[in-house]
Design a protein around this motif. Sequence first.
Motif, PDB file in Angstrom:
ATOM      1  N   THR A   1      44.180  78.958  -2.732  1.00 15.58           N
ATOM      2  CA  THR A   1      44.945  78.110  -2.002  1.00 15.58           C
ATOM      3  C   THR A   1      44.403  78.034  -0.656  1.00 15.58           C
ATOM      4  N   LEU A   2      43.357  78.761  -0.251  1.00 13.62           N
ATOM      5  CA  LEU A   2      43.072  77.920   1.455  1.00 13.62           C
ATOM      6  C   LEU A   2      40.956  77.729   0.754  1.00 13.62           C
ATOM      7  N   LEU A   3      40.965  77.800  -0.091  1.00 14.00           N
ATOM      8  CA  LEU A   3      39.781  77.309  -0.190  1.00 14.00           C
ATOM      9  C   LEU A   3      39.959  76.345  -1.431  1.00 14.00           C
ATOM     10  N   ALA A   4      40.595  75.432  -2.150  1.00 12.99           N
ATOM     11  CA  ALA A   4      40.621  74.566  -2.409  1.00 12.99           C
ATOM     12  C   ALA A   4      40.921  73.396  -2.080  1.00 12.99           C
ATOM     13  N   ASN A   5      41.843  74.140  -1.076  1.00 15.54           N
ATOM     14  CA  ASN A   5      42.542  72.808   0.175  1.00 15.54           C
ATOM     15  C   ASN A   5      41.181  72.792   0.987  1.00 15.54           C
ATOM     16  N   LEU A   6      40.707  73.371   1.243  1.00 13.93           N
ATOM     17  CA  LEU A   6      38.980  73.080   2.310  1.00 13.93           C
ATOM     18  C   LEU A   6      38.172  72.327   1.731  1.00 13.93           C
ATOM     19  N   ARG A   7      37.805  72.807   0.017  1.00 11.91           N
ATOM     20  CA  ARG A   7      37.360  71.675  -0.669  1.00 11.91           C
ATOM     21  C   ARG A   7      37.981  70.262  -0.884  1.00 11.91           C
ATOM     22  N   THR A   8      38.483  70.309  -0.904  1.00  8.97           N
ATOM     23  CA  THR A   8      39.453  68.734  -0.979  1.00  8.97           C
ATOM     24  C   THR A   8      39.844  68.189   0.422  1.00  8.97           C
ATOM     25  N   ARG A   9      39.847  69.002   1.260  1.00 10.64           N
ATOM     26  CA  ARG A   9      39.436  68.364   2.453  1.00 10.64           C
ATOM     27  C   ARG A   9      38.145  67.668   3.006  1.00 10.64           C
ATOM     28  N   ARG A  10      37.116  68.832   2.672  1.00 12.00           N
ATOM     29  CA  ARG A  10      35.873  68.143   2.894  1.00 12.00           C
ATOM     30  C   ARG A  10      35.071  67.025   2.128  1.00 12.00           C
ATOM     31  N   SER A  11      35.319  66.934   0.880  1.00  3.52           N
ATOM     32  CA  SER A  11      35.432  65.948   0.376  1.00  3.52           C
ATOM     33  C   SER A  11      36.088  64.572   0.683  1.00  3.52           C
ATOM     34  N   ASP A  12      36.972  64.569   1.126  1.00  2.00           N
ATOM     35  CA  ASP A  12      38.079  63.444   1.545  1.00  2.00           C
ATOM     36  C   ASP A  12      38.314  62.556   2.948  1.00  2.00           C
ATOM     37  N   THR A  13      36.505  62.696   3.241  1.00  2.00           N
ATOM     38  CA  THR A  13      35.735  62.235   4.213  1.00  2.00           C
ATOM     39  C   THR A  13      35.983  60.604   4.566  1.00  2.00           C
ATOM     40  N   GLY A  14      35.676  59.871   3.046  1.00  2.00           N
ATOM     41  CA  GLY A  14      35.598  58.751   2.949  1.00  2.00           C
ATOM     42  C   GLY A  14      34.948  58.352   2.548  1.00  2.00           C
ATOM     43  N   PRO A  15      34.568  56.666   2.092  1.00  2.00           N
ATOM     44  CA  PRO A  15      32.993  56.263   1.262  1.00  2.00           C
ATOM     45  C   PRO A  15      32.663  56.364   1.669  1.00  2.00           C
ATOM     46  N   ALA A  16      30.972  56.511   1.243  1.00  3.43           N
ATOM     47  CA  ALA A  16      29.826  56.855   1.875  1.00  3.43           C
ATOM     48  C   ALA A  16      29.722  55.387   2.037  1.00  3.43           C
ATOM     49  N   PRO A  17      28.016  55.177   3.417  1.00  7.26           N
ATOM     50  CA  PRO A  17      28.020  54.515   3.780  1.00  7.26           C
ATOM     51  C   PRO A  17      27.403  53.513   2.987  1.00  7.26           C
ATOM     52  N   GLU A  18      26.757  52.506   2.281  1.00  4.21           N
ATOM     53  CA  GLU A  18      25.890  51.611   1.751  1.00  4.21           C
ATOM     54  C   GLU A  18      24.890  51.983   2.224  1.00  4.21           C
ATOM     55  N   ALA A  19      24.159  52.120   0.302  1.00  8.21           N
ATOM     56  CA  ALA A  19      21.985  52.395   0.921  1.00  8.21           C
ATOM     57  C   ALA A  19      21.678  51.320   0.887  1.00  8.21           C
ATOM     58  N   PRO A  20      20.353  51.038   1.704  1.00  8.86           N
ATOM     59  CA  PRO A  20      19.769  50.066   1.568  1.00  8.86           C
ATOM     60  C   PRO A  20      19.500  49.726  -0.269  1.00  8.86           C
ATOM     61  N   THR A  21      19.516  48.301  -0.785  1.00  8.87           N
ATOM     62  CA  THR A  21      18.540  48.267  -1.780  1.00  8.87           C
ATOM     63  C   THR A  21      17.110  48.517  -2.044  1.00  8.87           C
ATOM     64  N   ALA A  22      17.174  49.842  -3.222  1.00  7.68           N
ATOM     65  CA  ALA A  22      15.961  49.042  -3.114  1.00  7.68           C
ATOM     66  C   ALA A  22      15.650  49.533  -4.673  1.00  7.68           C
ATOM     67  N   THR A  23      13.964  48.879  -4.515  1.00  7.94           N
ATOM     68  CA  THR A  23      13.484  48.332  -6.183  1.00  7.94           C
ATOM     69  C   THR A  23      13.584  49.455  -7.160  1.00  7.94           C
ATOM     70  N   PRO A  24      13.925  48.987  -8.224  1.00  3.86           N
ATOM     71  CA  PRO A  24      13.909  50.826  -9.032  1.00  3.86           C
ATOM     72  C   PRO A  24      12.357  50.874  -9.431  1.00  3.86           C
ATOM     73  N   LEU A  25      11.964  52.578  -9.693  1.00  4.93           N
ATOM     74  CA  LEU A  25      10.819  52.992  -9.822  1.00  4.93           C
ATOM     75  C   LEU A  25      10.739  51.989 -10.924  1.00  4.93           C
TER      76      LEU A  25
END
Length: 284
Positions: free
Chosen positions: A191-215
């Motif tokens: 239970t502890l490890l599962a809750n820690l994984r959930t809390r570390r993943s619930d840090t909010g959406p990541a900021p949008e990266a600048p648009t790059a030209t596809p390789l």
Amino acid sequence: MSERTPWWHDAPPSRPRRVSGGIQIHGTRGAVARTWWSARFIEVLESLGVGGRLARGRTYARAGQTLDLRVEPGAVVARVQGTRPQPYRVRIGLRTYGKAEWAAVEQALAEDAWYAATLLAGRMPPEIEQLFTGLGLALFPAGGHDLSMDCSCPDHAVPCKHLAAVFYILAERFDADPFEVLTLRGRDRETLLANLRTRRSDTGPAPEAPTATPLADLLDAFFTAGPAGAAADLPPPPTPPDALLDQLPAFPIDVRGHRVVDLLRPAYRALGDTEDSLVRDVDR
């Protein structure tokens, strides 16, 4: 004529019934606890000052008189074989923390993944005790008043030798798996490890990266040469003035213990410096 001391006060303690396949601690002598966190529980036991019962409890633990032992949230439950045919039921209780309290602990642990990594490596980081204290909680019992202890044996002393035996076995269990200390406070490993994984993943959406030209869109022009003559306009790499000396074959003789090449190198470098100064004068 003085009264005679009752005979049972002088009687040697009876031996417990032998047990086959019981739980026993591995250490045959010396301290039982091998880590600082398991020593915390032994300190509580020894602070109660029960004297000889501690020694007999260690003997029970080393002889394998404990038939089974289970660590669950808030309690350690065990059966210890004594002198009677029926094993004694032993229980050690410790207050568990509620949902809100554990939420605060898990949030603090999730903010630094080092805590979980250290626990998974089989160690209890000393800083975790300060983490609990900073939240107004206690990871370890401060004394006998923090524990409830019960044994079905007829001994009125608390703790009795059967309780002491369970304490020693518990200390060795804590040595091997520090997560059981947290289980006793109300959070099992999974239970502890599962809750820690959930809390570390619930840090909010990541900021949008600048648009790059596809390789894939760049491959057609990736290997295209630059403007014509561009490479010819590049200046040649500078050549050290004494580079020629490194191409000469080795001289068969030395001059006063020095290689001829090493003696000529300062002169070549001086000539190079003179040439550079003349070029700078012309450029001016």
